[in-house]
Design a protein around this motif. Structure first.
Motif, short mmCIF file in Angstrom:
data_model
loop_
_atom_site.label_atom_id
_atom_site.label_comp_id
_atom_site.label_asym_id
_atom_site.label_seq_id
_atom_site.Cartn_x
_atom_site.Cartn_y
_atom_site.Cartn_z
N VAL A 77 45.19 -4.57 18.92
CA VAL A 77 44.39 -4.35 20.12
C VAL A 77 44.77 -5.31 21.24
N ALA B 162 36.70 -6.27 21.05
CA ALA B 162 37.38 -5.26 20.23
C ALA B 162 37.78 -5.84 18.88
N CYS B 163 38.30 -7.07 18.89
CA CYS B 163 38.71 -7.70 17.62
C CYS B 163 37.50 -7.99 16.75
#
Length: 343
Positions: free
Chosen positions: A295, A329-330
């Protein structure tokens, strides 16, 4: 002892002599006068020889039939020169006088190395005389002699009683081998299911090899026992009873060894399954971390293309926003993989 030849006049000095008097066996000191000629024997006598080459001369000296002596000579030649040293051999010959010539493998177990060792025992059984010689360190003679001289229950009478003691001792030594291998298999099973990092594959294969060696030694015994029965022998009914018991015990022992071998095969399959599961777990972890790294790599890659018309480049909070988006996102991916068991 004098060098072994087939000289009829050569005197063979045995390792030990046992005789049965009034139903009890006892060791007697060596005396050349004990060696008798045909037709003069009467006391059941068991003679323990040191070397295989002494079997035929001793049989002749103690008054065995010439056919029996010839069979002994053929057997000695076959055992010494007619087969590889690693081969296991068993055979029974019946002479016309009813004498029996028997060769049978022996085995013993070394607890320290977990190795199965093999040898052989050859015997000539006449009406009242038993000659035997052992090769290897199974100590069959010592154990059988102790069994006879201490009055331990042994089937049959006379020389057949001494022969039964030898055969049951061989079976007892084989049982010790089976018990030792069973303990080793049990320890290996605990090793397979332990959390340690040691690899049990080599040990499993070593034990399977030793079990195969034990069964190779036991198989000739299974094949040779029925041949010991002689319907024309006047002792046949009494001898047949303990031979059947012995054969049943050998069959049971072989089944136990087969069960140990099957268990080791199952352990090997389980271990390989465990290795496959661990590899799958490692692959899932690697895939999860790779997805989380992908990502921010994608986002950084987009901004690294150096286009002029990217509105975020002129924003005051464009850089912090990109970092926050990558971090969120991570974090979301990490929690998702954690819930699914991939991490």
């Amino acid at each position: 002892m004098t060098a072994a030849t087939d000289d009829p006049g050569r005197q063979v000095v045995p390792l030990a002599i046992y005789q049965q008097q009034d139903g009890a066996w006892a060791r007697v000191p060596w005396d050349p006068g004990l060696v008798v000629r045909p037709g003069t024997r009467g006391t059941p006598t068991w003679v323990v020889l040191e070397r295989l080459a002494d079997l035929a001369p001793a049989a002749r000296a103690w008054g065995a039939d010439e056919m029996t002596v010839a069979l002994a000579q053929q057997r000695v030649r076959r055992l010494e020169t007619g087969r590889p040293t690693t081969a296991l051999f068993a055979h029974v010959d019946h002479a016309r006088t009813g004498d029996v010539l028997l060769s049978i493998p022996t085995m013993w177990y070394d607890d320290t190395t977990r190795d199965v060792h093999t040898g052989d025992l050859t015997a000539v059984a006449c009406d009242d005389l038993l000659l035997s010689v052992e090769q290897g360190s199974a100590h069959v003679h010592d154990i059988a002699a102790d069994r006879l001289t201490t009055g331990a229950p042994t089937p049959d009478r006379g020389v057949r009683e001494a022969l039964a003691a030898l055969l049951f001792t061989i079976l007892a030594r084989a049982s010790e081998v089976e018990l030792g291998l069973g303990d080793a298999v049990g320890h290996t099973e605990r090793l397979v299911f332990s959390s340690g990092s040691s690899d049990p594959v080599e040990r499993i294969y070593d034990l399977k090899r030793e079990i195969a060696e034990a069964r190779r030694s036991l198989s000739p015994l299974m094949a040779v026992l029925p041949e010991l029965e002689d319907d024309e022998d006047r002792h046949a009914a009494r001898t047949s009873q303990w031979l059947h018991r012995l054969q049943a015990s050998v069959d049971r022992l072989d089944r136990h060894l087969d069960a140990h071998d099957s268990l080791l095969g199952a352990m090997l399959e389980v271990h390989l399954s465990q290795v496959s599961v661990r590899q799958n777990e490692d692959m899932r972890k690697i895939s999860a971390w790779a997805a989380m790294i992908a990502v921010p790599t994608l986002i950084v890659g987009l901004y690294g293309m150096n286009f002029h018309h990217m509105p975020e480049l002129s924003w005051t909070y464009g850089y912090p926003l990109a970092v926050v988006v990558m971090g969120v996102a991570c974090l979301w991916l990490y929690r998702a993989f954690k819930r699914s068991g991939w991490l």
